[in-house]
Design an enzyme around this catalytic site. Structure first.
Site, short mmCIF file in Angstrom:
data_model
loop_
_atom_site.label_atom_id
_atom_site.label_comp_id
_atom_site.label_asym_id
_atom_site.label_seq_id
_atom_site.Cartn_x
_atom_site.Cartn_y
_atom_site.Cartn_z
N THR A 12 0.82 -1.21 0.00
CA THR A 12 0.00 0.00 0.00
C THR A 12 0.85 1.26 0.00
OG1 THR A 12 -1.86 -1.07 1.13
CG2 THR A 12 -1.71 1.32 1.32
N THR A 87 1.06 -4.42 4.20
CA THR A 87 0.73 -4.76 5.58
C THR A 87 0.07 -6.13 5.74
OG1 THR A 87 -1.39 -3.60 5.43
CG2 THR A 87 0.50 -2.34 6.24
#
Length: 342
Positions: A12, A87
């Site tokens: 991300t 993540t």
């Protein structure tokens, strides 16, 4: 001036909006990263290298060895390494790298973000700067996750939130430190824990090869079918992790299931009981269901996370063909992954 290498793998933090949704699409993000690191100029010399560009949901075990090779090629030239990572599977990557670099004498830091670095409200810039500060700190030796001001042991990072910027907790282990005003403060709880860890006598095993062992994670659910064990045997899985209930419970009244798990143990296929609970770990000596599991040859994960058990078992199976050595390895603390044995 401290020298830090930033290795990028996507995630991300380096994602951009596309017609298909957010995804890491740019190969060269050096300019963007340098812009976010301006506040550290004059204190750190930072180089950037792209390893690959992936949403971390697409990370596979082979990728861990690609990252390992990138680290090994460069670590002697730098004071520390930062890895930008998605993540979703960062906990797995951090745990595996912890075992692969169990004897490293520098800091290897994984970080990422919940909001892309290119967005105004991103948490990526702060996490990146904090990661560089941690990587350059000579007091840290090993693999760590840095996220939302916190430094977490690489085998203890657990993602608790899919959206909140404070996404990670340290599971069953003290936080290593906090970063405030561009300074790392190591916690007293971590110092105390390190003083109590005493398993350094086990020789760290060397990888025999980079073959990826097949490991099955079996989550206990009410009414689970015993035929799943037939599939595990048929497909040649070399290890099984059971995510049991609570302290390590499973349906021991299901005699067919228990008989087939006993067959796995008789074939010296390691079967390890972890827990679906976030905190406190496994104790197979408390309830009848746990004691029965133990009698059937199931090993305890104690207070290790599923991510740590999975990667430790994968690493161990790549290091030794000896079942006895593997069991000893699984029951020995190497890099903070195992603190409590019930």
């Amino acid at each position: 001036m401290k020298r830090v290498l930033v290795l990028t793998t996507g995630g991300t933090i380096l994602s951009f909006r596309t017609a298909e949704g957010l995804k890491p699409v740019k190969e060269d993000v050096t300019e963007l990263l340098n812009e976010k690191l301006l506040k550290l100029s004059g204190e750190y010399e930072i180089d950037v290298e792209t390893v690959f560009n992936k949403d971390s949901s697409n990370i596979v075990p082979e990728d861990w060895y690609i990252v390992k090779d990138s680290i090994q090629r460069s670590i002697d030239k730098y004071d520390g390494i930062v890895i930008l990572h998605g993540t979703d599977t960062m906990s797995y990557s951090a745990a595996m790298l912890s075992f692969l670099f169990a004897e490293v004498n520098k800091a290897i830091i994984l970080t990422g973000s919940q909001i892309p670095l290119s967005y105004k409200d991103s948490d990526g810039g702060k996490n990146l700067r904090d990661a560089v500060i941690a990587a350059g700190d000579s007091r840290l030796k090993g693999v760590f996750v840095v996220f939302h001001d916190k430094v977490i042991n690489g085998t203890r990072a657990y993602k608790r939130s899919s959206i909140n910027k404070d996404a990670y907790i340290s599971c069953n282990y003290p936080y290593v430190g906090v970063i405030k005003d561009n300074k790392l403060f190591i916690t007293q709880e971590y110092r105390d824990m390190k003083d109590k860890e005493h398993d350094a006598g086990l020789k760290i095993l060397e990888l025999k090869d980079k073959k990826i062992p097949k490991i099955f994670v079996l989550k206990m659910i009410p009414g689970i079918e015993a035929s799943l064990i037939d599939y595990i045997l048929k497909e040649g899985y070399q290890g099984v992790i059971i995510e049991g209930y609570g302290l390590g419970g499973m349906p021991v009244d299901n005699k067919e299931l228990m008989a087939k798990i006993d067959l796995l143990a008789s074939k010296r296929i390691p079967v390890i009981m972890a827990t679906q609970c976030v905190y406190d770990g496994v104790n197979l000596d408390t309830y009848e269901v746990g004691m029965t599991a133990k009698k059937n040859g199931i090993l305890s994960a104690y207070d290790m996370t599923t991510e740590a058990v999975y990667t430790k078992l994968m690493w161990g199976l790549s290091c030794t063909d000896s079942y006895e050595d593997l069991v000893k390895l699984l029951q020995t603390n190497l890099c903070g992954e195992l603190a409590v044995r019930y």
